[in-house]
Design an enzyme around this catalytic site. Structure first.
Site, short mmCIF file in Angstrom:
data_model
loop_
_atom_site.label_atom_id
_atom_site.label_comp_id
_atom_site.label_asym_id
_atom_site.label_seq_id
_atom_site.Cartn_x
_atom_site.Cartn_y
_atom_site.Cartn_z
N GLU A 1 -0.67 61.81 58.12
CA GLU A 1 -0.74 62.24 56.71
C GLU A 1 -2.20 62.23 56.29
O GLU A 1 -2.88 61.20 56.38
CB GLU A 1 0.08 61.32 55.80
CG GLU A 1 0.00 61.78 54.34
CD GLU A 1 0.90 61.02 53.38
OE1 GLU A 1 1.73 60.20 53.82
OE2 GLU A 1 0.76 61.27 52.16
N GLU B 1 -7.49 58.59 54.16
CA GLU B 1 -7.79 58.73 52.72
C GLU B 1 -9.18 58.10 52.47
O GLU B 1 -9.36 56.92 52.75
CB GLU B 1 -6.71 58.00 51.90
CG GLU B 1 -6.97 57.91 50.41
CD GLU B 1 -7.20 59.26 49.75
OE1 GLU B 1 -6.29 60.10 49.75
OE2 GLU B 1 -8.32 59.48 49.24
N ASP C 1 -12.33 60.54 56.10
CA ASP C 1 -11.94 61.95 56.20
C ASP C 1 -10.88 62.16 57.29
O ASP C 1 -11.08 61.79 58.45
CB ASP C 1 -13.21 62.75 56.54
CG ASP C 1 -13.04 64.24 56.37
OD1 ASP C 1 -11.93 64.76 56.65
OD2 ASP C 1 -14.02 64.89 55.98
N ASP D 1 -6.20 68.01 46.83
CA ASP D 1 -7.05 68.40 45.69
C ASP D 1 -7.02 69.92 45.58
O ASP D 1 -7.31 70.62 46.55
CB ASP D 1 -8.48 67.91 45.90
CG ASP D 1 -8.55 66.39 45.95
OD1 ASP D 1 -8.05 65.74 45.02
OD2 ASP D 1 -9.08 65.86 46.94
N LYS E 1 -10.94 76.04 40.57
CA LYS E 1 -11.94 77.02 40.12
C LYS E 1 -12.34 77.88 41.30
O LYS E 1 -12.56 77.35 42.40
CB LYS E 1 -13.18 76.29 39.59
CG LYS E 1 -12.94 75.61 38.26
CD LYS E 1 -14.21 74.98 37.73
CE LYS E 1 -13.90 74.16 36.49
NZ LYS E 1 -14.85 73.09 36.25
N ASP F 1 1.34 71.61 43.48
CA ASP F 1 1.92 72.07 42.21
C ASP F 1 0.94 73.04 41.53
O ASP F 1 0.93 73.15 40.31
CB ASP F 1 2.32 70.90 41.31
CG ASP F 1 1.21 69.90 41.06
OD1 ASP F 1 0.05 70.15 41.47
OD2 ASP F 1 1.48 68.84 40.44
N ARG G 1 2.66 59.83 44.10
CA ARG G 1 2.14 59.48 42.78
C ARG G 1 1.55 60.70 42.08
O ARG G 1 1.77 60.94 40.90
CB ARG G 1 1.05 58.40 42.93
CG ARG G 1 0.65 57.80 41.60
CD ARG G 1 -0.63 57.01 41.69
NE ARG G 1 -0.51 55.82 42.51
CZ ARG G 1 -1.51 54.96 42.70
NH1 ARG G 1 -2.69 55.20 42.15
NH2 ARG G 1 -1.36 53.91 43.45
N TYR G 2 0.80 61.49 42.84
CA TYR G 2 0.17 62.66 42.25
C TYR G 2 1.22 63.68 41.81
O TYR G 2 1.10 64.29 40.74
CB TYR G 2 -0.79 63.29 43.28
CG TYR G 2 -1.71 64.31 42.68
CD1 TYR G 2 -2.90 63.93 42.06
CD2 TYR G 2 -1.40 65.66 42.71
CE1 TYR G 2 -3.74 64.86 41.49
CE2 TYR G 2 -2.24 66.60 42.15
CZ TYR G 2 -3.41 66.20 41.55
OH TYR G 2 -4.24 67.13 40.99
C1 LIG Z 1 -4.69 65.06 44.59
S1 LIG Z 1 -4.73 63.70 45.64
C2 LIG Z 1 -3.04 63.55 46.23
C3 LIG Z 1 -2.79 62.23 46.88
C4 LIG Z 1 -1.38 62.04 47.45
N1 LIG Z 1 -1.14 62.94 48.57
C5 LIG Z 1 -0.33 62.23 46.39
O1 LIG Z 1 0.37 63.25 46.43
O2 LIG Z 1 -0.21 61.34 45.51
C6 LIG Z 1 -5.55 64.35 47.08
C7 LIG Z 1 -6.12 63.27 47.95
O3 LIG Z 1 -6.63 63.82 49.14
C8 LIG Z 1 -7.78 63.10 49.50
N2 LIG Z 1 -8.57 63.93 50.43
C9 LIG Z 1 -9.27 65.04 50.14
N3 LIG Z 1 -9.88 65.52 51.23
C10 LIG Z 1 -9.54 64.70 52.24
C11 LIG Z 1 -9.86 64.65 53.62
N4 LIG Z 1 -10.67 65.55 54.19
N5 LIG Z 1 -9.34 63.65 54.36
C12 LIG Z 1 -8.53 62.72 53.80
N6 LIG Z 1 -8.20 62.71 52.51
C13 LIG Z 1 -8.69 63.68 51.74
C14 LIG Z 1 -8.46 62.79 48.18
O4 LIG Z 1 -9.33 61.68 48.25
C15 LIG Z 1 -7.27 62.52 47.28
O5 LIG Z 1 -6.94 61.15 47.21
#
Ligand SMILES: C[S@@+](CC[C@H](N)C(=O)[O-])C[C@H]1O[C@@H](n2cnc3c(N)ncnc32)[C@H](O)[C@@H]1O
Length: 227
Positions: free
Chosen positions: A59, A84, A111, A133, A137, A169, A208-209
């Site tokens: 994940e 994460e 990463d 994320d 934009k 979403d 959560r998101y």
């Molecule tokens: C909008 S949040 C959603 C988190 C979780 N999946 C949820 O649905 O609650 C997106 C997450 O992806 C992480 N993220 C972004 N790019 C990433 C990467 N290259 N490797 C690991 N995590 C990453 C961000 O730090 C952020 O916590």
């Protein structure tokens, strides 16, 4: 030419790595729990981490780790690797794993593309990218995790027939992903789950998101198979 300082190129796929202070109990888990469950930072065979694993799942961007820990608890025979970079998220995930008593998850506090880069070809069964994320934009679209390099790497590490689940979403990110994943020729729709679906898969665990409902559409899921 590849830059050794930036093995994954200049793509910036995540924002903050820390926000509010981490509670002392959770911070302690960085010392007491994380070292024993950290994903190796050099090339590794995931089977060496849990030789009796029935499957290996990854994940990327697990946020607070609710899905990661929930799936680990529900599927004790599966090895789940999560990545994460957001420190508060890692702290939360460590707490969830400790509370669930799940010993079949490994965490990379960074990463997720680094984890994929260290995995052998065809070594994982499932890949989850849930509510990444959105970078909605237009000038930030290039930061989206789903891009040709990521898809090629996902294809390399997944076994033939392995599954890739994407959820969002944001309408534009759903369309963007559908278009790029299918155009890559590396994935096809999972049988019985074709198209952009607004029904959660049976095995989905709410994140959560997802609950924050910050996007411009209700959540949708795209379930692909590696061809
Ligand atoms: C909008 S949040 C959603 C988190 C979780 N999946 C949820 O649905 O609650 C997106 C997450 O992806 C992480 N993220 C972004 N790019 C990433 C990467 N290259 N490797 C690991 N995590 C990453 C961000 O730090 C952020 O916590």
């Amino acid at each position: 030419m590849p830059n050794p300082q930036q093995p994954h190129g200049p793509l910036r796929s995540f924002g903050r790595i820390k926000s509010r202070p981490i509670k002392a109990r959770q911070a302690a888990l960085f010392d007491s729990l994380l070292p024993s469950i950290a994903v190796p930072e050099t090339a590794f065979d995931p089977r060496s981490l849990k030789p009796d694993a029935s499957a290996v799942w990854v994940e990327i961007g697990f946020g607070g780790g609710e899905h990661l820990a929930g799936q680990a608890a529900k599927n004790p025979d599966v090895l789940i690797l999560g990545a994460e970079p957001f420190q508060n998220g890692v702290a939360s995930a460590l707490r969830h794993l400790e509370e669930a008593g799940a010993s079949n998850a490994r965490i990379h506090p960074g990463d997720g593309r680094e984890v994929l880069a260290n995995l052998p070809d065809g070594s994982i069964d499932r890949l989850f990218v849930l509510f990444p994320d959105p970078w909605q934009k237009a000038r930030h679209n290039k930061r989206r995790l789903v891009n040709p390099e990521f898809l090629a790497e996902a294809h390399r590490v997944l076994k033939p027939g392995g599954r890739f689940r994407f959820a969002t979403d944001w309408a534009d990110y759903a369309d963007w992903s559908q278009e790029r994943v299918l155009a890559s020729g590396l994935f096809a729709w999972e049988a019985g789950r074709e198209g952009i679906l607004d029904t959660p898969p049976d095995d989905h665990l709410t994140t959560r998101y997802e609950e924050k409902k910050l996007g411009d559409i209700p959540p949708v899921w795209l379930d692909f198979v590696r061809v």
